[in-house]
Design an enzyme around this catalytic site. Structure first.
Site, PDB file in Angstrom:
ATOM      1  N   TYR A 130     -13.863   2.860  -6.877  1.00  0.00           N
ATOM      2  CA  TYR A 130     -13.467   1.678  -6.011  1.00  0.00           C
ATOM      3  C   TYR A 130     -14.144   0.349  -6.410  1.00  0.00           C
ATOM      4  CZ  TYR A 130     -12.439  -0.925  -2.335  1.00  0.00           C
ATOM      5  OH  TYR A 130     -11.869  -1.405  -1.239  1.00  0.00           O
ATOM      6  N   LYS A 135     -11.919  -3.179  -7.750  1.00  0.00           N
ATOM      7  CA  LYS A 135     -11.952  -4.234  -7.135  1.00  0.00           C
ATOM      8  C   LYS A 135     -12.165  -5.676  -8.871  1.00  0.00           C
ATOM      9  CE  LYS A 135      -9.389  -3.017  -4.222  1.00  0.00           C
ATOM     10  NZ  LYS A 135      -8.079  -3.726  -3.488  1.00  0.00           N
TER      11      LYS A 135
HETATM   12  N1  LIG Z   1     -11.237  -3.456   4.661  1.00  0.00           N
HETATM   13  C1  LIG Z   1     -12.583  -4.129   4.759  1.00  0.00           C
HETATM   14  O1  LIG Z   1     -13.346  -3.471   4.384  1.00  0.00           O
HETATM   15  C2  LIG Z   1     -11.837  -4.073   3.158  1.00  0.00           C
HETATM   16  C3  LIG Z   1     -12.829  -4.716   2.159  1.00  0.00           C
HETATM   17  C4  LIG Z   1     -12.387  -5.051   1.598  1.00  0.00           C
HETATM   18  C5  LIG Z   1     -10.940  -5.417   0.746  1.00  0.00           C
HETATM   19  N2  LIG Z   1     -10.061  -4.545   1.250  1.00  0.00           N
HETATM   20  C6  LIG Z   1      -8.738  -4.242   0.545  1.00  0.00           C
HETATM   21  O2  LIG Z   1      -8.361  -5.030   1.166  1.00  0.00           O
HETATM   22  C7  LIG Z   1      -6.901  -4.181   0.924  1.00  0.00           C
HETATM   23  C8  LIG Z   1      -6.187  -3.765   2.621  1.00  0.00           C
HETATM   24  O3  LIG Z   1      -6.814  -2.772   3.077  1.00  0.00           O
HETATM   25  P1  LIG Z   1      -7.085  -2.539   4.601  1.00  0.00           P
HETATM   26  O4  LIG Z   1      -8.558  -3.474   5.217  1.00  0.00           O
HETATM   27  O5  LIG Z   1      -6.013  -3.305   5.401  1.00  0.00           O
HETATM   28  O6  LIG Z   1      -6.941  -1.499   5.227  1.00  0.00           O
HETATM   29  P2  LIG Z   1      -5.933   0.127   5.598  1.00  0.00           P
HETATM   30  O7  LIG Z   1      -5.594  -0.898   6.597  1.00  0.00           O
HETATM   31  O8  LIG Z   1      -6.112   0.798   4.978  1.00  0.00           O
HETATM   32  O9  LIG Z   1      -4.505  -0.866   5.130  1.00  0.00           O
HETATM   33  C9  LIG Z   1      -4.048  -0.538   3.903  1.00  0.00           C
HETATM   34  C10 LIG Z   1      -2.725  -0.549   3.800  1.00  0.00           C
HETATM   35  O10 LIG Z   1      -2.529  -0.125   2.012  1.00  0.00           O
HETATM   36  C11 LIG Z   1      -0.955   1.013   1.809  1.00  0.00           C
HETATM   37  N3  LIG Z   1      -1.247   1.863   1.197  1.00  0.00           N
HETATM   38  C12 LIG Z   1      -2.588   2.379   0.776  1.00  0.00           C
HETATM   39  N4  LIG Z   1      -1.995   3.169  -0.491  1.00  0.00           N
HETATM   40  C13 LIG Z   1      -0.585   2.699  -0.714  1.00  0.00           C
HETATM   41  C14 LIG Z   1       0.273   3.462  -1.434  1.00  0.00           C
HETATM   42  N5  LIG Z   1       0.068   4.580  -2.607  1.00  0.00           N
HETATM   43  N6  LIG Z   1       1.418   2.928  -1.646  1.00  0.00           N
HETATM   44  C15 LIG Z   1       1.671   2.079  -1.074  1.00  0.00           C
HETATM   45  N7  LIG Z   1       1.376   1.520  -0.228  1.00  0.00           N
HETATM   46  C16 LIG Z   1       0.047   2.543   0.287  1.00  0.00           C
HETATM   47  C17 LIG Z   1      -1.802   1.745   3.230  1.00  0.00           C
HETATM   48  O11 LIG Z   1       0.257   1.735   3.223  1.00  0.00           O
HETATM   49  P3  LIG Z   1       0.139   3.372   4.109  1.00  0.00           P
HETATM   50  O12 LIG Z   1      -0.736   3.955   4.176  1.00  0.00           O
HETATM   51  O13 LIG Z   1       1.306   3.209   5.239  1.00  0.00           O
HETATM   52  O14 LIG Z   1       1.017   3.585   2.202  1.00  0.00           O
HETATM   53  C18 LIG Z   1      -1.406   0.669   3.857  1.00  0.00           C
HETATM   54  O15 LIG Z   1      -0.983  -0.942   5.060  1.00  0.00           O
HETATM   55  C19 LIG Z   1      -7.154  -2.578   0.464  1.00  0.00           C
HETATM   56  O16 LIG Z   1      -6.948  -3.283  -0.731  1.00  0.00           O
HETATM   57  C20 LIG Z   1      -8.573  -2.517  -0.029  1.00  0.00           C
HETATM   58  O17 LIG Z   1      -9.300  -2.499  -1.096  1.00  0.00           O
HETATM   59  C21 LIG Z   1     -10.326  -3.970   2.777  1.00  0.00           C
END
Ligand SMILES: NC(=O)c1ccc[n+]([C@@H]2O[C@H](COP(=O)([O-])OP(=O)(O)OC[C@H]3O[C@@H](n4cnc5c(N)ncnc54)[C@H](OP(=O)(O)O)[C@@H]3O)[C@@H](O)[C@H]2O)c1
Length: 244
Positions: A152, A156
């Protein structure tokens, strides 16, 4: 912001992507949203169109499938897209490298690296025409590694390096490139990381107040609304009480 054009947001069915859709809809921006869960996207479309009077186009795209991404870009070929928020991504598992499942590694590599790269690659011709902004969602994990985070964190760091290279490559085209690196944010991310185990996922927030999706969407809006000559290169956003 040119509201005749569209912002394309990947992973808009939940969390940060969904919140970005809401904040841009409030600004009157038309949207193109993609994710796999179509019923979620339909709800978002219904709510944003009725509340803000904008146009929301939704597409079911699995970013692990290069063919689906390519077909999607063919479908939107005539749409003026001027903002890309390349956000879809996930973490899977938190085991030591040697104990982790290969399937989990593959899912992260295919989504966070391959899917992310193909989307950026195909979006650039749109952005060069409209000359606005690409925003990529990386993570604190791209800068600060932890045991159990190998692939992961690597994925990133990849997002961060691509962002920097693209900012340099696109500087003469008036397309700005921004890397947004969130710290722990309360979304579905941590439940997904532990294969649907919400209780285990919620432990990520123990001992401090995590960021909310709205906090990250605010940062994105800030980067988007700077004067044309200002390119926010990287924003690392941490929860105040997280002392890592
Ligand atoms: N939450 C944290 O603590 C955090 C911290 C740092 C960075 N991030 C980054 O922020 C971004 C958004 O994450 P989030 O925190 O909002 O998590 P989340 O609520 O799980 O949202 C993730 C989104 O990505 C989509 N997704 C995942 N796999 C996919 C695929 N194969 N095809 C199309 N869409 C896909 C999901 O949609 P579907 O499942 O409907 O496809 C969902 O809309 C990610 O890149 C994550 O790595 C998150």
């Amino acid at each position: 912001m040119n509201n005749q054009n569209y912002a394309l947001i990947t992973g808009a069915s939940s969390g940060i992507g969904k919140e970005c859709a809401e904040i841009l809809a409030k600004e009157g921006k038309n949207l193109i949203l993609i994710a796999r869960r179509m019923e979620r996207l339909e709800e978002v479309k219904k709510q944003l169109e009725s509340e803000y009077g904008i146009e929301v186009l939704i597409y079911q795209v699995d970013v692990m499938d290069m063919r689906q991404i390519e077909d999607f870009f063919k479908e939107i070929a005539d749409k003026p897209v001027d903002i890309l928020i390349n956000n879809a991504g996930l973490g899977r598992g938190k085991s030591k490298f040697e104990d982790a499942s290969w399937r989990d590694f593959e899912e992260m590599i295919e989504t966070n690296i391959k899917g992310f790269t193909r989307i950026a690659h195909l979006a650039i011709p749109f952005l060069k025409k409209t000359k606005v902004h690409m925003l990529n969602i990386s993570s604190i994990a791209g800068q600060q590694v932890y045991g159990g985070g190998s692939v992961y964190c690597g994925s990133k760091a990849f997002v961060q390096m691509i962002s920097r290279a693209l900012r340099l490559e696109l500087k003469d085209t008036n397309v700005r490139v921004t890397d947004i690196a969130p710290g722990v944010t309360e979304t579905e991310f941590w439940t997904v990381r532990f294969h649907g185990d919400k209780e285990k996922g919620n432990k990520a927030y123990q001992g401090f107040t995590p960021l909310r999706s709205e906090d990250i969407a605010d940062c994105i809006l800030f980067a988007l609304t700077r004067p044309k000559h200002v390119n926010i290169d990287t924003m690392l956003v941490m929860p105040t009480e997280d002392r890592r």
